[in-house]
Design a protein around this motif. Structure first.
Motif, PDB file in Angstrom:
ATOM      1  N   UNK A   1      56.872  67.170   7.908  1.00 43.57           N
ATOM      2  CA  UNK A   1      55.646  67.203   7.135  1.00 43.57           C
ATOM      3  C   UNK A   1      55.968  67.693   5.719  1.00 43.57           C
ATOM      4  N   UNK A   2      55.401  67.035   4.750  1.00 44.09           N
ATOM      5  CA  UNK A   2      55.615  67.391   3.356  1.00 44.09           C
ATOM      6  C   UNK A   2      54.729  68.580   2.998  1.00 44.09           C
ATOM      7  N   UNK A   3      55.328  69.645   2.490  1.00 42.16           N
ATOM      8  CA  UNK A   3      54.521  70.826   2.152  1.00 42.16           C
ATOM      9  C   UNK A   3      53.778  70.658   0.829  1.00 42.16           C
ATOM     10  N   UNK A   4      52.828  71.516   0.619  1.00 41.40           N
ATOM     11  CA  UNK A   4      52.205  71.702  -0.689  1.00 41.40           C
ATOM     12  C   UNK A   4      52.440  73.170  -1.037  1.00 41.40           C
ATOM     13  N   UNK A   5      53.009  73.416  -2.189  1.00 39.15           N
ATOM     14  CA  UNK A   5      53.304  74.774  -2.629  1.00 39.15           C
ATOM     15  C   UNK A   5      52.416  75.106  -3.815  1.00 39.15           C
ATOM     16  N   UNK A  52      59.952  59.779  -1.869  1.00 43.55           N
ATOM     17  CA  UNK A  52      59.008  59.941  -0.757  1.00 43.55           C
ATOM     18  C   UNK A  52      59.731  59.881   0.589  1.00 43.55           C
ATOM     19  N   UNK A  53      60.664  58.948   0.733  1.00 47.04           N
ATOM     20  CA  UNK A  53      61.321  58.699   2.020  1.00 47.04           C
ATOM     21  C   UNK A  53      62.188  59.855   2.501  1.00 47.04           C
ATOM     22  N   UNK A  54      62.662  60.678   1.586  1.00 44.03           N
ATOM     23  CA  UNK A  54      63.523  61.779   2.018  1.00 44.03           C
ATOM     24  C   UNK A  54      62.785  62.779   2.921  1.00 44.03           C
ATOM     25  N   UNK A  55      61.479  62.904   2.761  1.00 40.02           N
ATOM     26  CA  UNK A  55      60.745  63.883   3.582  1.00 40.02           C
ATOM     27  C   UNK A  55      60.886  63.595   5.073  1.00 40.02           C
ATOM     28  N   UNK A  56      60.511  62.414   5.567  1.00 35.17           N
ATOM     29  CA  UNK A  56      60.664  62.208   7.016  1.00 35.17           C
ATOM     30  C   UNK A  56      62.113  62.058   7.455  1.00 35.17           C
ATOM     31  N   UNK A  57      62.986  61.621   6.550  1.00 35.07           N
ATOM     32  CA  UNK A  57      64.385  61.415   6.912  1.00 35.07           C
ATOM     33  C   UNK A  57      65.212  62.693   6.874  1.00 35.07           C
ATOM     34  N   UNK A  59      63.754  66.078   5.666  1.00 37.47           N
ATOM     35  CA  UNK A  59      63.032  67.347   5.628  1.00 37.47           C
ATOM     36  C   UNK A  59      62.901  67.948   4.243  1.00 37.47           C
ATOM     37  N   UNK A  60      63.176  67.156   3.232  1.00 36.35           N
ATOM     38  CA  UNK A  60      62.966  67.552   1.836  1.00 36.35           C
ATOM     39  C   UNK A  60      62.816  66.282   1.025  1.00 36.35           C
ATOM     40  N   UNK A  61      62.404  66.432  -0.207  1.00 35.98           N
ATOM     41  CA  UNK A  61      62.185  65.283  -1.079  1.00 35.98           C
ATOM     42  C   UNK A  61      61.585  65.770  -2.374  1.00 35.98           C
ATOM     43  N   UNK A  62      60.660  65.005  -2.910  1.00 34.59           N
ATOM     44  CA  UNK A  62      60.053  65.354  -4.193  1.00 34.59           C
ATOM     45  C   UNK A  62      58.594  65.763  -4.018  1.00 34.59           C
TER      46      UNK A  62
END
Length: 163
Positions: A1-5, A52-57, A59-62
């Protein structure tokens, strides 16, 4: 899951399609010179999807930087890794209207801390063109130091190491 900080002035949130027009314009402009640009629309779209794709692949991304209160989109901060990046890389950019206001520092510090605390990454690096003086100063302000021995995606890059 992509966080919101959240920081004092920013919300760092997942990317959406509404972010594409500003992103595409930046990547097509001379302001992207230190990120491999200017880029074609196709190349910019590939980078956008990569972020975007790095998040599910992985666990991090932009995450996009958004001003608290107004919702104005100011830029992006990201953690990259995979086939194009030898180590986990902390990167950032701000749109021209947001430059010089400390947003990249605030966002990069928050995302760096998240990577260390939540993902427990042992280290981050920032790869940059040797002529990108503004990013080098920001990396130093974040406490990063030059690492001449670090592997790099491009032979001419310099590498700053965080924690």
């Amino acid at each position: 899951m992509t966080p919101a900080l959240e920081t004092e002035r920013l919300i760092l949130r997942p990317m959406t399609m509404s972010d594409w027009p500003l992103y595409e314009a930046l990547m097509a402009s001379g302001r992207s010179q230190y990120m491999g640009g200017p880029m074609s629309r196709s190349a910019a779209w590939g980078m956008f999807c990569h972020d975007v794709a790095q998040w599910p692949l992985m666990g991090h991304g932009a995450l996009m930087m958004e001003a608290r209160g107004s919702g104005e989109v100011l830029g992006q901060v990201g953690i990259n890794h995979g086939p194009l990046f030898p180590e986990h890389e902390l990167g950032w950019f701000v749109y021209e209207h947001a430059e010089g206001k400390g947003y990249a520092y605030e966002a990069a510090r928050a995302f760096r801390d998240w990577a260390q605390q939540e993902r427990q990454l042992p280290s981050l690096v920032s790869y940059m063109d040797a002529d990108n003086n503004r990013s080098a100063r920001l990396a130093e302000r974040l406490g990063a130091t030059l690492d001449a021995d670090a592997p790099r995606p491009e032979p001419g890059d310099i590498v700053y190491r965080h924690f």
